[in-house]
Design a protein around this motif. Structure first.
Motif, PDB file in Angstrom:
ATOM      1  N   LEU A  48       0.785  -1.232   0.000  1.00 28.73           N
ATOM      2  CA  LEU A  48       0.000   0.000   0.000  1.00 28.73           C
ATOM      3  C   LEU A  48       0.820   1.286   0.000  1.00 28.73           C
ATOM      4  N   VAL A  49       2.037   1.241   0.500  1.00 31.05           N
ATOM      5  CA  VAL A  49       2.844   2.453   0.607  1.00 31.05           C
ATOM      6  C   VAL A  49       3.757   2.542  -0.617  1.00 31.05           C
ATOM      7  N   PRO A  50       3.819   3.704  -1.264  1.00 34.35           N
ATOM      8  CA  PRO A  50       4.679   3.831  -2.447  1.00 34.35           C
ATOM      9  C   PRO A  50       6.158   3.612  -2.109  1.00 34.35           C
ATOM     10  N   VAL A 102      14.202  -7.015   1.110  1.00 30.77           N
ATOM     11  CA  VAL A 102      15.215  -6.565   0.146  1.00 30.77           C
ATOM     12  C   VAL A 102      14.797  -6.924  -1.279  1.00 30.77           C
ATOM     13  N   VAL A 103      14.426  -8.166  -1.501  1.00 31.78           N
ATOM     14  CA  VAL A 103      14.026  -8.579  -2.853  1.00 31.78           C
ATOM     15  C   VAL A 103      12.724  -7.896  -3.254  1.00 31.78           C
ATOM     16  N   VAL A 107      12.646  -5.666  -6.505  1.00 28.27           N
ATOM     17  CA  VAL A 107      12.102  -6.316  -7.696  1.00 28.27           C
ATOM     18  C   VAL A 107      10.574  -6.264  -7.777  1.00 28.27           C
ATOM     19  N   PHE A 108       9.898  -6.349  -6.643  1.00 33.63           N
ATOM     20  CA  PHE A 108       8.438  -6.457  -6.633  1.00 33.63           C
ATOM     21  C   PHE A 108       7.754  -5.351  -5.822  1.00 33.63           C
ATOM     22  N   PRO A 109       8.067  -4.099  -6.017  1.00 31.84           N
ATOM     23  CA  PRO A 109       7.408  -3.066  -5.220  1.00 31.84           C
ATOM     24  C   PRO A 109       5.908  -3.022  -5.532  1.00 31.84           C
ATOM     25  N   GLY A 110       5.101  -3.158  -4.485  1.00 29.79           N
ATOM     26  CA  GLY A 110       3.657  -3.073  -4.638  1.00 29.79           C
ATOM     27  C   GLY A 110       2.983  -4.325  -5.152  1.00 29.79           C
ATOM     28  N   SER A 111       3.698  -5.411  -5.357  1.00 33.20           N
ATOM     29  CA  SER A 111       3.126  -6.643  -5.907  1.00 33.20           C
ATOM     30  C   SER A 111       2.605  -7.536  -4.783  1.00 33.20           C
TER      31      SER A 111
END
Length: 141
Positions: A48-50, A102-103, A107-111
């Motif tokens: 939820l947080v950018p 970390v990953v 790699v997956f922000p917001g996923s």
């Protein structure tokens, strides 16, 4: 020691055992709540947080792990071998948490497909500690 003193001693021992079992159940509940808090923190900050603000997840998300470490380190009496198991659970939780954050941030922000399984996996050590406490409360070391 006469019968009356022996009966009184047995009664006192039974009461002390009941208090210890109740306290172990309370500690198990606290561990489960810390696990749920870890899930919530990872989901909120990961999904939820950018991304620029989500880097605060490292500091905020470590609070349940720190609380678990303090709790397990401050227990005056634990069943045999449980202190080592608690330390292993804490280290595993920190390792899983670090990999997820970390990953996920890189790699997956917001996923949600990354953060939900990662959050649930991070909670496993907390639930393991809670299970061990419930097991100890039932008197099975």
């Amino acid at each position: 020691m006469d019968r009356e003193q022996a009966a009184h001693a047995l009664s006192d021992a039974g009461a002390a055992g009941s208090r210890l079992r109740a306290k172990a159940r309370l500690h198990a509940a606290v561990s489960f709540v810390l696990g749920l808090a870890a899930v919530a923190i990872l989901l909120v900050f990961g999904v939820l947080v950018p991304p620029p603000a989500s880097y605060a997840i490292m500091g905020v998300g470590l609070l349940p792990l720190i609380a678990l470490g303090i709790y397990t380190g401050s227990r005056p009496v634990v069943p045999r071998h449980y202190a080592a198991l608690y330390q292993i659970c804490g280290a595993a939780g920190a390792g899983i948490y670090s990999v997820v954050v970390v990953v996920g941030a890189a790699v997956f922000p917001g996923s949600l497909a990354w953060w939900l399984p990662g959050a649930l996996l991070t909670a496993v050590p907390f639930f393991a500690v809670g299970y061990l406490d419930l097991k100890a409360a039932r008197g099975r070391p």
